[in-house]
Design an enzyme around this catalytic site. Structure first.
Site, PDB file in Angstrom:
ATOM      1  N   HIS A  19      52.919  -3.901  -1.001  1.00  0.00           N
ATOM      2  CA  HIS A  19      54.023  -4.575  -0.319  1.00  0.00           C
ATOM      3  C   HIS A  19      54.965  -3.545   0.312  1.00  0.00           C
ATOM      4  O   HIS A  19      55.384  -3.689   1.465  1.00  0.00           O
ATOM      5  CB  HIS A  19      54.860  -5.419  -1.299  1.00  0.00           C
ATOM      6  CG  HIS A  19      54.172  -6.593  -1.878  1.00  0.00           C
ATOM      7  ND1 HIS A  19      54.126  -6.816  -3.239  1.00  0.00           N
ATOM      8  CD2 HIS A  19      53.527  -7.633  -1.306  1.00  0.00           C
ATOM      9  CE1 HIS A  19      53.478  -7.944  -3.470  1.00  0.00           C
ATOM     10  NE2 HIS A  19      53.100  -8.462  -2.318  1.00  0.00           N
ATOM     11  N   LYS A  43      53.302 -22.101  -7.522  1.00  0.00           N
ATOM     12  CA  LYS A  43      53.007 -20.882  -8.273  1.00  0.00           C
ATOM     13  C   LYS A  43      53.866 -20.803  -9.525  1.00  0.00           C
ATOM     14  O   LYS A  43      55.054 -21.099  -9.501  1.00  0.00           O
ATOM     15  CB  LYS A  43      53.304 -19.632  -7.424  1.00  0.00           C
ATOM     16  CG  LYS A  43      52.202 -19.236  -6.499  1.00  0.00           C
ATOM     17  CD  LYS A  43      52.516 -17.874  -5.899  1.00  0.00           C
ATOM     18  CE  LYS A  43      51.392 -17.415  -4.998  1.00  0.00           C
ATOM     19  NZ  LYS A  43      51.709 -16.122  -4.390  1.00  0.00           N
ATOM     20  N   SER A 130      49.887  -8.653  -6.726  1.00  0.00           N
ATOM     21  CA  SER A 130      50.855  -8.892  -7.802  1.00  0.00           C
ATOM     22  C   SER A 130      50.170  -9.478  -9.026  1.00  0.00           C
ATOM     23  O   SER A 130      50.504  -9.127 -10.158  1.00  0.00           O
ATOM     24  CB  SER A 130      51.959  -9.837  -7.324  1.00  0.00           C
ATOM     25  OG  SER A 130      52.717  -9.237  -6.321  1.00  0.00           O
TER      26      SER A 130
END
Length: 169
Positions: A19, A43, A130
């Site tokens: 990122h 999520k 992630s």
């Protein structure tokens, strides 16, 4: 002259070196980058939006033209509110492209004034996500090479097995 503003959206749960690479590269192309933690109700996140915002703020402290925000709504609307001309999305593999392309077309329909730009990740970050960082950290694995050093301990203390045992998890 108008300031060229780009939005770099994501869940960032947590932010990774992949990122950060995309953010750094985008910051070199625009006058201002707004990294926005988008809330995704589908999520289950390990960090709250505000916690993710703080982790990102710590990680981008040396990048002068980056600000961090949270938003719970449509990305196209957020881009319009901020006067952004672009949305920056990082791509790891072709599997990312189909979904991101669909989102780009939808955002263009909702906000014709914003373009979506895709930046491909560096080869060393192609596998990095992630969710992979969360998995490794939850099993007490070493995430040193995957996350910014400034937030390493924050992530480990939240996700490691020993931390989960101490918190009743």
């Amino acid at each position: 002259m108008n300031e060229r503003i780009a939005i770099c959206p994501g869940s960032f749960d947590p932010i990774t070196l992949g990122h950060l690479d995309i953010i750094n590269r985008a910051a070199a192309m625009f006058d201002k980058i707004i990294v926005v933690v988008m809330e995704n109700r589908d999520k289950k996140c390990s960090f709250t939006p505000d916690e993710r915002r703080v982790l990102i703020e710590k990680s981008v402290v040396g990048i002068q033209n980056v600000e961090v925000d949270c938003y719970d709504g449509l990305l196209a609307e957020y881009a319009a509110q901020k006067g952004a001309c672009a949305i920056i999305k990082g791509l790891r593999a072709m599997s990312d492209f189909e979904y991101e392309f669909q989102m780009a077309l939808t955002n263009k329909k909702l906000n014709p004034d914003v373009e979506t730009l895709f930046l491909t990740t560096k080869a060393e970050n192609m596998y990095l996500s992630s969710s992979m960082v969360r998995l490794i950290a939850s099993m007490n694995g070493d995430i040193t090479e995957f996350v910014p050093p400034i937030i390493h301990d924050d992530i480990v203390s939240r996700l490691s097995k020993s931390a989960n045992k101490n918190n009743g998890g």
